[in-house]
Motif scaffolding. Structure first.
Motif, PDB file in Angstrom:
ATOM      1  N   UNK A 155      41.494  41.213  20.545  1.00 57.44           N
ATOM      2  CA  UNK A 155      40.403  40.425  19.970  1.00 57.44           C
ATOM      3  C   UNK A 155      39.840  41.061  18.704  1.00 57.44           C
ATOM      4  N   UNK A 156      40.313  42.267  18.375  1.00 58.31           N
ATOM      5  CA  UNK A 156      39.796  42.962  17.208  1.00 58.31           C
ATOM      6  C   UNK A 156      40.155  42.198  15.945  1.00 58.31           C
ATOM      7  N   UNK A 157      39.396  42.422  14.870  1.00 65.44           N
ATOM      8  CA  UNK A 157      39.606  41.681  13.622  1.00 65.44           C
ATOM      9  C   UNK A 157      41.021  41.863  13.080  1.00 65.44           C
ATOM     10  N   UNK A 158      41.588  43.040  13.285  1.00 57.49           N
ATOM     11  CA  UNK A 158      42.943  43.301  12.806  1.00 57.49           C
ATOM     12  C   UNK A 158      43.952  43.045  13.917  1.00 57.49           C
ATOM     13  N   UNK A 159      43.820  41.902  14.542  1.00 59.77           N
ATOM     14  CA  UNK A 159      44.748  41.439  15.568  1.00 59.77           C
ATOM     15  C   UNK A 159      45.504  40.234  15.036  1.00 59.77           C
ATOM     16  N   UNK A 160      46.776  40.146  15.360  1.00 60.21           N
ATOM     17  CA  UNK A 160      47.579  39.023  14.897  1.00 60.21           C
ATOM     18  C   UNK A 160      47.011  37.702  15.409  1.00 60.21           C
ATOM     19  N   UNK A 161      46.392  37.737  16.591  1.00 58.68           N
ATOM     20  CA  UNK A 161      45.833  36.514  17.166  1.00 58.68           C
ATOM     21  C   UNK A 161      44.592  36.052  16.394  1.00 58.68           C
ATOM     22  N   UNK A 162      43.793  36.985  15.933  1.00 61.02           N
ATOM     23  CA  UNK A 162      42.622  36.630  15.132  1.00 61.02           C
ATOM     24  C   UNK A 162      43.052  36.074  13.779  1.00 61.02           C
ATOM     25  N   UNK A 163      44.092  36.672  13.192  1.00 57.87           N
ATOM     26  CA  UNK A 163      44.616  36.171  11.921  1.00 57.87           C
ATOM     27  C   UNK A 163      45.128  34.739  12.074  1.00 57.87           C
ATOM     28  N   UNK A 164      45.803  34.469  13.183  1.00 60.79           N
ATOM     29  CA  UNK A 164      46.298  33.124  13.458  1.00 60.79           C
ATOM     30  C   UNK A 164      45.139  32.135  13.569  1.00 60.79           C
TER      31      UNK A 164
END
Length: 261
Positions: A155-164
């Protein structure tokens, strides 16, 4: 300037509350150029300041880079954000001596924003929505299957899921902008709120913890979910009006980054 003003404000609040000594106050003041001081919420401002410093270098590269070059950079950036997942299967060096260390970080969001603005129409809303679903399901699967991965990193800002999710919301807002016919008056209110969002961010933590949390009717709400909702709405409302008051004074630019002309 607003970051400096609120840094000094939060340092003063800590001193008045008795949570710091005079020597620690001096240390905090001299540490301002190097790290967030006064309150942890200001860390985000230092990240932005660092990005602003590197922007001229990025601009010079992006001006001459092809889309293929940009996509290659973004691919390497996305790989670094998959490290928590990759570490379940292979050894990953995510320190400063790692091969992709210089492709990690928040610079990737700047480059992603540039790509979306210039080439984002190539990505359909359906594909973005599908990726959004996968990004929501992934942490659930990790939790249910009890996979050995740092759950917070998902869930961190530098997570691929957040970027998506950022890409999806960008596409969704672009689509709504085309579909919805917003009146000029509503656009005016949205613009004012947007202009004051910096001030809202800078002031909200003080307003929430020193004012809203101590309101009698808020303290006596039994339902935790209802209490969170009330605190959120009241904090946002008060932060907006505080920022608006500063915005209509000569100190607006220095305090909240906006002044009503």
């Amino acid at each position: 300037m607003p970051t400096l003003v609120w840094t000094l404000f939060y340092i003063a609040i800590k001193w008045f509350d008795g949570n710091t000594t005079s020597s620690e106050v001096l240390t905090s003041i001299f540490s301002i150029p190097f790290s967030a001081q006064g309150h942890g919420v200001l860390w985000f401002m230092y990240t932005l300041l660092g990005l602003y410093l590197v922007t001229p270098i990025l601009h010079a590269w992006l001006r001459n880079a092809s889309e293929k070059d940009i996509r290659f950079y973004l691919l390497l950036w996305l790989i670094t954000m998959c490290y928590p997942l990759l570490q379940m299967f292979v050894e990953v060096n995510d320190t400063s001596i790692g091969m992709l260390y210089y492709f990690s970080g928040y610079v990737g969001y700047f480059v992603l924003g540039y790509w979306l603005q210039r080439y984002g129409e190539k990505l359909s809303l359906k594909v973005a929505a599908l990726l959004m679903c996968l990004s929501v399901l992934a942490p659930i699967v990790v939790k249910i299957m009890q996979l050995k991965v740092d759950f917070y990193s998902l869930f961190w800002y530098l997570s691929v899921f957040v970027a998506i999710q950022c890409v999806f919301w960008w596409k969704a807002m672009k689509h709504l902008h085309i579909v919805l016919h917003i009146s000029d008056s509503v656009k005016g209110y949205i613009t004012v709120f947007s202009n004051l969002s910096f001030g809202i961010y800078l002031s909200h933590i003080f307003i929430m913890r020193h004012l809203v949390w101590h309101i009698s009717f808020v303290e006596h709400i039994n339902s935790q979910l209802l209490q969170i909702a009330v605190v959120s709405v009241v904090t946002l409302t008060l932060s907006f009006f505080v920022s608006l008051i500063f915005g209509i004074t000569p100190f607006g630019n220095a305090v909240v980054g906006w002044r009503k002309k």
